[in-house]
Structure formats: structure tokens, C-alpha cells
Design a protein around this motif. Structure first.
Motif, PDB file in Angstrom:
ATOM      1  N   LYS A   1      -9.513  -6.369 -11.581  1.00 57.90           N
ATOM      2  CA  LYS A   1      -9.391  -5.173 -10.647  1.00 57.90           C
ATOM      3  C   LYS A   1      -9.713  -5.262  -9.378  1.00 57.90           C
ATOM      4  O   LYS A   1     -10.717  -5.492  -8.898  1.00 57.90           O
ATOM      5  N   PRO A   2      -8.811  -5.452  -8.393  1.00 53.20           N
ATOM      6  CA  PRO A   2      -9.104  -5.992  -7.149  1.00 53.20           C
ATOM      7  C   PRO A   2      -9.318  -4.916  -6.142  1.00 53.20           C
ATOM      8  O   PRO A   2      -9.681  -5.182  -4.890  1.00 53.20           O
ATOM      9  N   SER A   3      -9.481  -3.615  -6.661  1.00 55.57           N
ATOM     10  CA  SER A   3      -9.999  -2.312  -5.691  1.00 55.57           C
ATOM     11  C   SER A   3     -10.695  -1.591  -6.734  1.00 55.57           C
ATOM     12  O   SER A   3     -10.395  -1.145  -7.878  1.00 55.57           O
ATOM     13  N   PRO A   4     -11.971  -1.072  -6.273  1.00 59.05           N
ATOM     14  CA  PRO A   4     -12.665  -1.438  -4.866  1.00 59.05           C
ATOM     15  C   PRO A   4     -13.259  -2.853  -5.036  1.00 59.05           C
ATOM     16  O   PRO A   4     -13.243  -3.438  -5.977  1.00 59.05           O
ATOM     17  N   TRP A   5     -13.634  -3.497  -3.797  1.00 54.80           N
ATOM     18  CA  TRP A   5     -13.902  -4.831  -3.780  1.00 54.80           C
ATOM     19  C   TRP A   5     -14.976  -5.091  -2.859  1.00 54.80           C
ATOM     20  O   TRP A   5     -14.907  -4.365  -1.812  1.00 54.80           O
ATOM     21  N   THR A   6     -15.926  -5.911  -3.213  1.00 57.57           N
ATOM     22  CA  THR A   6     -16.981  -6.147  -1.954  1.00 57.57           C
ATOM     23  C   THR A   6     -17.036  -7.657  -1.924  1.00 57.57           C
ATOM     24  O   THR A   6     -17.086  -8.382  -2.927  1.00 57.57           O
ATOM     25  N   LEU A   7     -17.018  -8.123  -0.489  1.00 55.69           N
ATOM     26  CA  LEU A   7     -17.078  -9.593  -0.201  1.00 55.69           C
ATOM     27  C   LEU A   7     -18.444  -9.598   0.381  1.00 55.69           C
ATOM     28  O   LEU A   7     -18.644  -8.956   1.416  1.00 55.69           O
ATOM     29  N   ARG A   8     -19.394 -10.457  -0.128  1.00 58.70           N
ATOM     30  CA  ARG A   8     -20.699 -10.746   0.431  1.00 58.70           C
ATOM     31  C   ARG A   8     -20.686 -11.845   1.262  1.00 58.70           C
ATOM     32  O   ARG A   8     -20.156 -13.012   1.037  1.00 58.70           O
TER      33      ARG A   8
ATOM     34  N   SER B   1     -22.096  -7.342   3.695  1.00 58.77           N
ATOM     35  CA  SER B   1     -21.226  -6.926   2.427  1.00 58.77           C
ATOM     36  C   SER B   1     -20.163  -6.006   3.076  1.00 58.77           C
ATOM     37  O   SER B   1     -20.310  -4.955   3.876  1.00 58.77           O
ATOM     38  N   LEU B   2     -18.777  -6.324   2.790  1.00 59.07           N
ATOM     39  CA  LEU B   2     -17.689  -5.512   3.383  1.00 59.07           C
ATOM     40  C   LEU B   2     -16.506  -5.398   2.452  1.00 59.07           C
ATOM     41  O   LEU B   2     -16.241  -6.365   1.498  1.00 59.07           O
ATOM     42  N   GLY B   3     -15.791  -4.222   2.453  1.00 57.80           N
ATOM     43  CA  GLY B   3     -14.609  -4.171   1.664  1.00 57.80           C
ATOM     44  C   GLY B   3     -13.276  -4.718   2.134  1.00 57.80           C
ATOM     45  O   GLY B   3     -13.394  -5.072   3.516  1.00 57.80           O
ATOM     46  N   ILE B   4     -12.409  -4.566   1.790  1.00 60.28           N
ATOM     47  CA  ILE B   4     -11.228  -5.344   2.433  1.00 60.28           C
ATOM     48  C   ILE B   4     -10.673  -4.682   3.650  1.00 60.28           C
ATOM     49  O   ILE B   4     -10.295  -5.418   4.831  1.00 60.28           O
ATOM     50  N   ASP B   5     -10.532  -3.243   3.602  1.00 63.46           N
ATOM     51  CA  ASP B   5     -10.149  -2.568   4.719  1.00 63.46           C
ATOM     52  C   ASP B   5     -10.989  -2.702   6.018  1.00 63.46           C
ATOM     53  O   ASP B   5     -10.317  -3.260   7.063  1.00 63.46           O
ATOM     54  N   GLU B   6     -12.333  -2.990   5.794  1.00 59.72           N
ATOM     55  CA  GLU B   6     -13.173  -3.222   6.819  1.00 59.72           C
ATOM     56  C   GLU B   6     -13.030  -4.540   7.295  1.00 59.72           C
ATOM     57  O   GLU B   6     -12.864  -4.963   8.547  1.00 59.72           O
ATOM     58  N   LEU B   7     -12.558  -5.586   6.479  1.00 59.50           N
ATOM     59  CA  LEU B   7     -12.390  -6.863   6.541  1.00 59.50           C
ATOM     60  C   LEU B   7     -11.245  -7.049   7.869  1.00 59.50           C
ATOM     61  O   LEU B   7     -11.306  -7.892   8.771  1.00 59.50           O
TER      62      LEU B   7
END
Lengths: 223, 308
Positions: free
Chosen positions: B94-101, B111-117
Motif C-alpha cells: 500500500k503506497p499511501s500513506p508513506w513515510t520516508l526517513r 521523515s517526510l511524505g511523498i507530497d512533502e518530498l
């Protein structure tokens, strides 16, 4: 249940068509562009897997015969063995033609340098004398005993086939493992029979004139 | 059961690839005919699910591989080891919601989500060659952000020499065994900073399909495809060279660098040629996948046979 001669002819014809089916489906898939993004890989791979399957099916004839008592199925074995060879040749052709496109230096290098191709190629070369001696004439000419010992080459051929598949896969060995386990069972049952036979002969060897004795045979050696 | 992700854009709003390609061709031709002053930016932008995307001089002009092939012929072992498996098992991720550290030896971990990125670094189109270690290749129109731009924002410390990438792994839904999960990859810091290195978030102008590593994956076009770790959850700055998942699986077959190199064979097969998906005959594999001019200097003086 032993089929009559006309029945057996019909069974053989049906088997022949069934054996052609995988090739037919592959051709249809190629025409319909349904073999995925890399159809050449799919064709080569499928032909190779069918070679291995036909080898295992051929090797299953004798155990099946012994355990079911359907002795007539041995008469289907030649067709199965020859189809194993035919699929093997087609597999090699797809590699030479579709995959390498007759790049002979690259092919020669592959056969010499890549162990998985070396063993696959060796297996196919070993199948040639078996296919060449599959006629009734060849069996008569060689004599049953010689013919049989020559055709035992199918054991190492099938082992090389499994090894060829095993060394080819990148990491997930599930599929080659399945083929290898089936092959081990088919060869294992033969080793078991041979051991039984050896024991029987060993037991008999100490009673050289068994038929002469009447009445109860007393074993004087225990195993 | 198919779990649909809520799209932040209606399917009807997405321009089909063939439409935007023809628009782009039209714009490119128009741009060529008209004076540059008359159409200042038109030829460099195209409408996509990400809005107008900047084209990049780093893109190849080769014809992209069909979208169908790019999205149905995938190595993504977490979703199955056959190449057709990942596209059939997209419900397992499930690719959403997603957090990239972004963590490790950095002054500003976050840590940020895809929109933030995507707000931090605007996405661009990058059409890259992709060469798989198995001997096939594609040309893929990625949508991505230069990894270097992101790295600058977190301020790596002086001791950071390598970057480790960690993929998402869920034991309950994904493949067990085969590799030592989670999938990890690594780059030297200068490789990670190189302008060619991107974090991809889309392809063919659309949101990255699950089977291609949604929602965000690494793309390093001069290295074998397996370096491009998919579905990233962490980017970690470290001092020592990380041991990657493939190095653990086969140290004699897969090295840390994994640069495309026609002269260094995989122990079991030749790397001299490749089959471009969709083509009949094989083509010669190019040194560093044809990116020698851009990245050759990263490896000056290194024995690439030893550091494979």
C-alpha cells in the motif's frame, strides 16, 4: 486392463497429439503476443522446462508399471523419450537462433565458459545416441542387454538437466528444487529395487541349488 | 482483494501517454520552427499527472520501451520472483500513506511524505536506459527528483561516506526467504550526489505503479537495475560501506558497485550483450551503460574487475 492393439494405436495417437500441445500453445502465445515482454526468453525457458518434464515422465513409466501392473504403458515410453529429445533440440535451437542469433563465437564461448550451458549442452549431446537407437531395428541389432545399458544414460542426462536449471536461476531455486526432488524419487525407487534384488541374490547365493531341494528350505545364514 | 489507493488526481485528468507524447512532439517541432524567444519554455515542458515536467538534458533520445512492458516485466522479489508476479500482486503493498526517513550521519534528519518530498525538490522527466544484470534492458521515462538536491537539504556530516537505502518489507504479505529482507542497497556518497542519480516517483508521466517500486525508488542508470531499490522507507548516511542484500546473497556474483560493464562477466553468464525489450537481436552492452562521459571520472584509477 490391457488395451487391445487398435486401442493401443489410438492411445499412442492421442499421446502424440498431447505431446505436441505445449509446443502448439507456445506458438499460439507467440502469435497472440501473450508471452510477456520478453517472448524469446519465455520460449527458450518453456521449451527447456518441457524437455525436463518429458524426461521425468519417461522415467516415471517403469515405476508406474511396477506399482500398477499396467505393463502395456512401457509401449508408450519411446514416444515420451523421443519428445524429450525433440523439445531438447527445440530448446537448443531457440537459444542458438532466437537468443544468440547464430553468433557462433559467442555460443562456443558460452558452452565452454558457462557451467550451466556446458551441462545443458552435454545432456543434449548424450541424448543423441539414445534417440538414434530408439527403433526396433536398433534394439534388435544392439541386443536387449546392451540397448538397456546404453539407455540407462537417461539417468545422468536427467541429472544434468536438473543441474542446468539449478545453475541458471538467480536466487529462487524453488522450481529446480521441485524437478530435482521428483528426479531423486524416481532414481531412488530404482536404487531401492536394486538393493532388494541384491539382497535377494545374496540370500540365494548361499543356496546354489535351490530348485533341487524339495520341501522346506532352511536358511543357514542370517543377514 | 484489490485495495485501491485514493488518487489525488482523477483518472480522467491524467493525460494518456500517447496524447502527451504527441503534444510534446508537436511542441518540440513548434519550438524548432518558432524562434526560441517566441516560445521560451514550451518545448521543455509537458502536461502530466505531476503538472508540467521539466525535460532534462540528461535524458536519452532513444525510443522508450512500451509502458506495458515496463509495467509487466519486473524484478521485485518482495511481490514474487517471476517477472509477471509483481504486477499481479500489487495489492500486497500500500503506497499511501508513506513515510520516508532520512537518517544517520546528517545534521537535519527528517521523515517526510511523498507530497512533502515533491514540494522540496520539483520532479523532472528523466528518460534513462536501464540494464538488468540478467542481460536485458529497457528505456524508461522516469519522473524523479535528483537525489543530490535532497541530500543537500539534510546536511550530511563529514564522517558520512556512504548512503544506505532500505526498502519496505512486510513479512505478513510479502515473499519470505530468497533474500535477507528487507532489501537494502548502497551507494558511495559521490555516486548518490551525482546528477544522474534520482529518486523516481513516476514513469510515463504518471504516478509510479506499485510493481515498479511505488511510491519512491532509487534509479542509478549506469549501474545494474538491482541497485535501484524499490519502495524506499529509509535513506541512511553511514561511515562504512554497507553490505547490500545481493552481496549477502551471492558475494562472488554481486559486488557493491555493480556498474554496468561489458568486460566483467557475471560468473554464470556473459555481460557483453543485452536484449533490449521489444527488439529481436541483441545489442552490445555499453561501458557504464553508455554513461561513461558523465560518471567515468567517479571510478578513475579503480580496478573495475576487482570492484565489480
Amino acid at each position: 486392463m490391457t488395451p487391445s492393439n487398435p486401442q493401443l494405436t489410438a492411445i499412442k495417437a492421442a499421446l502424440f497429439l498431447a505431446c505436441l500441445l505445449p509446443a502448439g500453445l507456445l506458438w499460439q502465445g507467440f502469435e497472440a503476443d501473450s508471452l510477456g515482454a520478453n517472448p524469446i526468453e519465455a520460449i527458450t525457458r518453456s521449451l527447456g522446462e518441457w524437455t525436463l518434464r518429458f524426461l521425468l515422465i519417461t522415467l516415471a513409466v517403469t515405476p508406474l508399471r511396477k506399482y500398477t501392473g499396467w505393463h502395456w504403458i512401457v509401449r508408450l515410453r519411446r514416444t515420451l523419450g523421443l519428445f524429450a529429445f525433440a523439445y531438447g533440440v527445440a530448446h537448443l535451437m531457440s537459444y542458438v537462433w532466437l537468443d544468440q542469433f547464430f553468433d557462433w563465437p559467442a555460443i562456443a564461448k558460452d558452452i565452454l565458459k558457462r557451467p550451466f550451458i556446458t551441462v545443458g549442452f552435454a545432456a543434449l549431446v548424450l541424448m543423441i545416441p539414445l534417440a538414434a537407437t530408439s527403433s526396433n531395428f536398433a534394439i534388435r541389432r544392439l541386443g536387449g542387454r546392451k540397448w538397456q545399458s546404453l539407455h540407462r544414460a537417461i539417468y545422468p542426462i536427467a541429472m544434468l538437466g536438473c543441474l542446468h536449471f539449478w545453475w541458471l536461476v538467480k536466487k529462487d531455486i524453488t522450481e529446480p528444487l521441485v524437478y530435482s526432488v521428483i528426479l531423486a524419487a524416481l532414481l531412488g525407487v530404482r536404487m531401492w529395487w536394486r538393493e532388494q534384488e541384491r539382497r535377494r541374490q545374496l540370500a540365494g547365493a548361499y543356496l546354489p541349488q535351490t530348485p533341487k531341494f524339495k520341501g522346506k528350505v532352511i536358511k543357514i545364514f542370517s543377514e | 482483494m484489490l485495495i485501491r489507493r485514493t488518487a489525488d488526481i482523477l483518472p480522467s485528468e491524467i493525460t494518456p501517454p500517447d496524447v502527451y507524447r504527441s503534444r510534446r512532439n508537436f511542441l518540440a517541432q513548434a519550438g524548432g520552427l518558432t524562434a526560441a524567444a517566441a516560445l521560451p519554455m514550451a518545448s521543455a515542458h509537458a502536461a502530466t499527472a505531476f503538472g508540467p515536467l521539466a525535460a532534462s538534458p540528461l535524458s536519452t533520445t532513444e525510443t522508450p520501451t512500451s509502458r506495458r512492458a515496463v509495467t509487466t516485466y519486473n524484478n521485485f522479489y518482495e511481490l514474487g520472483t517471476d517477472k509477471s508476479d509483481p504486477a499481479e500482486n500489487i495489492h500486497r503493498l500500500k503506497p499511501s500513506p508513506w513515510t520516508l526517513r532520512i537518517e544517520g550521519l546528517v545534521n537535519k534528519p527528517r521523515s517526510l511524505g511523498i507530497d512533502e518530498l515533491l514540494k522540496l525538490v520539483p520532479p523532472e522527466e528523466r528518460i534513462y536506459r536501464m540494464r538488468c544484470v540478467e542481460g536485458w534492458s529497457m528505456v524508461i521515462p522516469w519522473v524523479g527528483i535528483p537525489l543530490g538536491s535532497l541530500l543537500k537539504l539534510v546536511e550530511p556530516q563529514g564522517s558520512a561516506k556512504y548512503v544506505e537505502f532500505v526498502s519496505h518489507y512486510d513479512r505478513a504479505t510479502m515473499t519470505r526467504g530468497v533474500l535477507d529482507w528487507p532489501y537494502t542497497e548502497g551507494l558511495r556518497l559521490d555516486e548518490a550526489r551525482h546528477p544522474l542519480t534520482i529518486l523516481a516517483v513516476g514513469l510515463y508521466g504518471e504516478v509510479l505503479p506499485v510493481q515498479n517500486g511505488a511510491p519512491v525508488r532509487l534509479v542509478v542508470p549506469w549501474k545494474y537495475g538491482f541497485k535501484g531499490a524499490k519502495s524506499l522507507v529509509a535513506i541512511r548516511f553511514v561511515e562504512r560501506q554497507p553490505v547490500t542484500a545481493w552481496m549477502k546473497a551471492g558475494p562472488s556474483e554481486y559486488g557493491f558497485y555493480a556498474n554496468v560493464n561489458p568486460d566483467v562477466d557475471h560468473p554464470r553468464w556473459s555481460q557483453a550483450t543485452e536484449r533490449r525489450i521489444g527488439e529481436f537481436t541483441k545489442r552490445k552492452t555499453l561501458m557504464l551503460n553508455g554513461y561513461s562521459d558523465q560518471v567515468g571520472s567517479l571510478y578513475a584509477g579503480m580496478d573495475l574487475r576487482r570492484f565489480y
